[in-house]
Design a protein around this motif. Structure first.
Motif, mmCIF file in Angstrom:
data_model
loop_
_atom_site.group_PDB
_atom_site.id
_atom_site.type_symbol
_atom_site.label_atom_id
_atom_site.label_comp_id
_atom_site.label_asym_id
_atom_site.label_seq_id
_atom_site.Cartn_x
_atom_site.Cartn_y
_atom_site.Cartn_z
ATOM 1 N N THR A 297 -116.387 -0.410 -51.359
ATOM 2 C CA THR A 297 -116.255 1.271 -52.771
ATOM 3 C C THR A 297 -117.099 0.896 -53.969
ATOM 4 O O THR A 297 -117.729 1.391 -55.088
ATOM 5 C CB THR A 297 -115.135 0.779 -52.246
ATOM 6 O OG1 THR A 297 -113.870 0.277 -51.576
ATOM 7 C CG2 THR A 297 -114.373 1.879 -53.549
ATOM 8 N N MET B 92 -109.702 5.618 -54.839
ATOM 9 C CA MET B 92 -110.115 4.090 -53.526
ATOM 10 C C MET B 92 -109.293 2.543 -53.914
ATOM 11 O O MET B 92 -108.969 1.774 -54.157
ATOM 12 C CB MET B 92 -110.843 4.195 -52.992
ATOM 13 C CG MET B 92 -111.677 5.246 -51.945
ATOM 14 S SD MET B 92 -113.039 5.109 -51.268
ATOM 15 C CE MET B 92 -112.598 3.906 -50.083
ATOM 16 N N CYS B 93 -109.986 2.857 -55.717
ATOM 17 C CA CYS B 93 -110.027 1.553 -56.465
ATOM 18 C C CYS B 93 -108.401 1.688 -56.660
ATOM 19 O O CYS B 93 -108.413 0.253 -57.163
ATOM 20 C CB CYS B 93 -110.740 1.512 -57.064
ATOM 21 S SG CYS B 93 -112.056 2.105 -58.058
ATOM 22 N N ASP C 24 -114.527 -3.424 -47.522
ATOM 23 C CA ASP C 24 -114.010 -2.930 -48.116
ATOM 24 C C ASP C 24 -114.328 -2.362 -49.112
ATOM 25 O O ASP C 24 -114.791 -1.432 -49.884
ATOM 26 C CB ASP C 24 -112.970 -2.024 -48.045
ATOM 27 C CG ASP C 24 -112.746 -1.548 -45.750
ATOM 28 O OD1 ASP C 24 -113.463 -1.100 -45.239
ATOM 29 O OD2 ASP C 24 -111.345 -1.680 -45.137
ATOM 30 N N LEU D 263 -113.393 7.869 -55.033
ATOM 31 C CA LEU D 263 -113.680 6.147 -55.018
ATOM 32 C C LEU D 263 -112.610 5.436 -56.204
ATOM 33 O O LEU D 263 -112.255 4.741 -56.153
ATOM 34 C CB LEU D 263 -114.760 5.910 -55.783
ATOM 35 C CG LEU D 263 -116.572 6.220 -54.813
ATOM 36 C CD1 LEU D 263 -117.892 6.167 -55.368
ATOM 37 C CD2 LEU D 263 -116.469 5.944 -53.327
ATOM 38 N N SER E 183 -120.535 1.137 -53.996
ATOM 39 C CA SER E 183 -120.762 2.874 -53.841
ATOM 40 C C SER E 183 -120.896 2.950 -55.632
ATOM 41 O O SER E 183 -121.007 4.688 -55.553
ATOM 42 C CB SER E 183 -119.541 3.478 -52.961
ATOM 43 O OG SER E 183 -119.663 3.106 -51.854
#
Length: 248
Positions: A26, A13-14, A22, A10, A29
């Motif tokens: 994220t 992804m950040c 999205d 994660l 999550s």
């Protein structure tokens, strides 16, 4: 181990520019994984892309979990301004307020005023607008029935519907306007750190009382550099440093 791997994924992804949808997924999550700090950063990024009551609400939840009550209240207030009828937002805002030190009772809200505001906040501006349009259409249908239907009983019903719906159209438009004014009102702020309220806009002014994190204030004068005059719900007024607050 799984939680560590999830956190690493994660976090990676950040660091990548994601579409809003999205980015929201994220952030949610991260929140579910109890990575509240990282989730709050993504929610802040989402708000840079556009205004959204749900994101403000989630951001408030993240700050609440981090025990940052002032920022939780700030974002719940912003969410409530955009979706005043949302019961979850109102509940969490009330819960966060219960954690503040300052317990200030309003001396202005008589029962009828409280009832009116509660009813006004049942819907937001767009929802009141849709009610106005729908009721106006029904009033036209009622008028058509009154003028073109021969049966007397139906004409009476049509006339009654036309009058009632036209009245609802007027009321809904007024409420939509009031909601819009409330949304655009930028005279309220949240105290972000303990602040000494003084009698004059200067450090040499007499300290008349103190406010703590999370308290809501109304700004009545912001013409002085670095200082604002505020009023509390109970009517008390004073001057506080501008740096100690953040606008809703």
């Amino acid at each position: 181990m799984k939680r560590i791997l999830l956190s690493l994924v994660l976090t990676l992804m950040c660091s990548i520019a994601l579409p809003a949808k999205d980015l929201k997924a994220t952030a949610d999550s991260l929140y579910a994984a109890r990575q509240y700090q990282k989730a709050s950063q993504l929610y802040e990024q989402l708000l840079d892309k556009g205004d959204n009551a749900n994101v403000y609400y989630n951001l408030g939840n993240a700050y609440y979990r981090m025990h940052d009550i002032a920022r939780a209240i700030l974002n719940y207030e912003r969410a409530a301004n955009r979706e005043p009828g949302d019961s979850d937002i109102r509940f969490n805002l009330t819960l966060a307020r219960s954690k503040t030190i300052d317990k200030i009772e309003s001396n202005e809200d008589f029962f009828i005023v409280y009832w009116f505001r509660s009813f006004l906040n049942t819907f937001n501006t767009d929802q009141w607008g849709r009610i106005a349009v729908f009721s106006f259409v029904l009033s036209l249908i009622g008028l058509l029935a009154y003028f073109f239907v021969r049966r007397l009983s139906i004409r009476k019903i049509g006339f009654g519907i036309a009058v009632a719906m036209f009245f609802l159209t007027i009321v809904s438009n007024i409420f939509a306007y009031l909601q819009r004014c409330q949304y655009l009102d930028n005279t309220h702020a949240i105290v972000m750190q303990t602040s000494k309220i003084r009698s004059t806009p200067a450090e040499s002014g007499t300290v008349i009382f103190s406010l703590h994190e999370g308290t809501k204030v109304k700004i009545i004068d912001n013409t002085m550099r670095h200082w604002v005059q505020i009023r509390l719900a109970d009517g008390k007024t004073g001057w506080m440093p501008q740096k100690d607050m953040e606008m809703i």
